[in-house]
Design a protein around this motif. Structure first.
Motif, PDB file in Angstrom:
ATOM      1  N   LEU A   1       0.824  -1.204   0.000  1.00 46.65           N
ATOM      2  CA  LEU A   1       0.000   0.000   0.000  1.00 46.65           C
ATOM      3  C   LEU A   1       0.860   1.257   0.000  1.00 46.65           C
ATOM      4  CD1 LEU A   1      -2.763   1.359   0.153  1.00 46.65           C
ATOM      5  CD2 LEU A   1      -2.615   1.170   2.647  1.00 46.65           C
ATOM      6  N   VAL A   2       1.898   1.279   0.809  1.00 40.47           N
ATOM      7  CA  VAL A   2       2.800   2.437   0.836  1.00 40.47           C
ATOM      8  C   VAL A   2       3.487   2.600  -0.514  1.00 40.47           C
ATOM      9  CG1 VAL A   2       4.918   3.351   1.869  1.00 40.47           C
ATOM     10  CG2 VAL A   2       3.128   2.417   3.326  1.00 40.47           C
ATOM     11  N   ALA A   3       3.884   1.502  -1.134  1.00 42.57           N
ATOM     12  CA  ALA A   3       4.521   1.576  -2.457  1.00 42.57           C
ATOM     13  C   ALA A   3       3.553   2.132  -3.500  1.00 42.57           C
ATOM     14  CB  ALA A   3       5.025   0.196  -2.876  1.00 42.57           C
ATOM     15  N   ILE A   4       2.301   1.691  -3.463  1.00 44.06           N
ATOM     16  CA  ILE A   4       1.302   2.184  -4.418  1.00 44.06           C
ATOM     17  C   ILE A   4       1.031   3.672  -4.190  1.00 44.06           C
ATOM     18  CG2 ILE A   4      -1.142   2.038  -5.054  1.00 44.06           C
ATOM     19  CD1 ILE A   4      -0.911  -1.002  -4.557  1.00 44.06           C
ATOM     20  N   LEU A   5       0.953   4.083  -2.923  1.00 44.41           N
ATOM     21  CA  LEU A   5       0.667   5.487  -2.616  1.00 44.41           C
ATOM     22  C   LEU A   5       1.816   6.418  -2.969  1.00 44.41           C
ATOM     23  CD1 LEU A   5      -1.162   5.064   0.797  1.00 44.41           C
ATOM     24  CD2 LEU A   5      -2.164   5.683  -1.399  1.00 44.41           C
ATOM     25  N   THR A   6       3.038   5.930  -2.882  1.00 44.75           N
ATOM     26  CA  THR A   6       4.185   6.786  -3.200  1.00 44.75           C
ATOM     27  C   THR A   6       4.634   6.670  -4.652  1.00 44.75           C
ATOM     28  OG1 THR A   6       5.689   5.088  -2.378  1.00 44.75           O
ATOM     29  CG2 THR A   6       5.053   6.828  -0.845  1.00 44.75           C
ATOM     30  N   PHE A   7       4.079   5.745  -5.406  1.00 42.02           N
ATOM     31  CA  PHE A   7       4.468   5.570  -6.808  1.00 42.02           C
ATOM     32  C   PHE A   7       4.303   6.847  -7.644  1.00 42.02           C
ATOM     33  CE2 PHE A   7       3.437   4.206 -11.191  1.00 42.02           C
ATOM     34  CZ  PHE A   7       4.672   3.685 -11.524  1.00 42.02           C
ATOM     35  N   PRO A   8       3.203   7.604  -7.506  1.00 39.57           N
ATOM     36  CA  PRO A   8       3.078   8.830  -8.311  1.00 39.57           C
ATOM     37  C   PRO A   8       4.159   9.871  -8.036  1.00 39.57           C
ATOM     38  CG  PRO A   8       0.947   8.213  -7.422  1.00 39.57           C
ATOM     39  CD  PRO A   8       1.961   7.334  -6.769  1.00 39.57           C
TER      40      PRO A   8
ATOM     41  N   PRO B   1      -3.261  10.689  -4.659  1.00 36.87           N
ATOM     42  CA  PRO B   1      -2.696   9.633  -3.821  1.00 36.87           C
ATOM     43  C   PRO B   1      -1.465  10.065  -3.023  1.00 36.87           C
ATOM     44  CG  PRO B   1      -2.063   9.300  -6.076  1.00 36.87           C
ATOM     45  CD  PRO B   1      -3.023  10.460  -6.065  1.00 36.87           C
ATOM     46  N   PHE B   2      -1.123  11.347  -3.021  1.00 34.72           N
ATOM     47  CA  PHE B   2       0.048  11.793  -2.284  1.00 34.72           C
ATOM     48  C   PHE B   2      -0.293  11.886  -0.804  1.00 34.72           C
ATOM     49  CE2 PHE B   2       0.475  13.738  -6.502  1.00 34.72           C
ATOM     50  CZ  PHE B   2       1.611  13.049  -6.894  1.00 34.72           C
ATOM     51  N   LEU B   3       0.330  11.077   0.005  1.00 38.11           N
ATOM     52  CA  LEU B   3       0.076  11.072   1.431  1.00 38.11           C
ATOM     53  C   LEU B   3       1.340  11.458   2.186  1.00 38.11           C
ATOM     54  CD1 LEU B   3      -1.961   7.784   1.823  1.00 38.11           C
ATOM     55  CD2 LEU B   3      -2.824  10.111   1.749  1.00 38.11           C
ATOM     56  N   VAL B   4       1.135  12.016   3.349  1.00 34.88           N
ATOM     57  CA  VAL B   4       2.249  12.327   4.222  1.00 34.88           C
ATOM     58  C   VAL B   4       2.571  11.068   4.993  1.00 34.88           C
ATOM     59  CG1 VAL B   4       3.027  13.756   6.132  1.00 34.88           C
ATOM     60  CG2 VAL B   4       1.460  14.702   4.434  1.00 34.88           C
TER      61      VAL B   4
END
Length: 152
Positions: free
Chosen positions: A87-94, A145-148
């Motif tokens: 999930l972290v990889a998918i969220l930081t991919f963009p 999808p950019f999350l802190v």
């Protein structure tokens, strides 16, 4: 100090000179009206409405994005669950792509008149959303999808 000279030359050539030219062009009087573009923005109603809409939308989207990202960041930093690393990889991919590319993708997803000009080809347009409408613009920009990701 001499070591910074190449960086200073590149900065001046590729940012400072073009940016200063753009400022000067905006300050030049328009041949038809005789007033500068900056003054035109502040004196014409349609430009003021556009400016207020842009600033308002930016503030609302920023607040919503910070709220969503803060909650999600706290959750991801403090909880352990199956698939968290995926999930972290998918969220930081963009983040691997420039902002212009991601922005263009959002526009293409929501635009009914995409470059290939077929009706209802945009994913959001096919369900009735328009990026020129306030709530739809807010939805499209705040659900990025950019999350802190807070440190543990």
């Amino acid at each position: 100090m001499l070591a910074l000279l190449p960086a200073l030359v590149i900065f001046c050539a590729f940012w400072l000179l073009p940016f200063s030219r753009l400022i000067m062009m905006g300050a030049e009087p328009d041949p038809s009206s005789g007033i500068s573009a900056y003054l035109t923005i502040l004196t014409h109603r349609q430009y003021l409405i556009s400016l207020a809409t842009t600033v308002g939308l930016s503030l609302v989207v920023s607040l919503v994005a910070v709220a969503i990202a803060g909650v999600a960041g706290f959750f991801l930093a403090r909880q352990r669950f199956f698939g968290k690393s995926i999930l972290v990889a998918i969220l930081t991919f963009p983040l691997a792509f420039p902002g212009v590319v991601v922005g263009f993708l959002v526009i293409m997803l929501g635009d009914a008149k995409a470059p290939w000009r077929r009706p209802a080809c945009g994913c959001l347009a096919s369900v009735g959303c328009s990026l020129t409408h306030w709530p739809d613009s807010l939805l499209a920009t705040s659900t990025s999808p950019f999350l802190v990701l807070l440190p543990r």
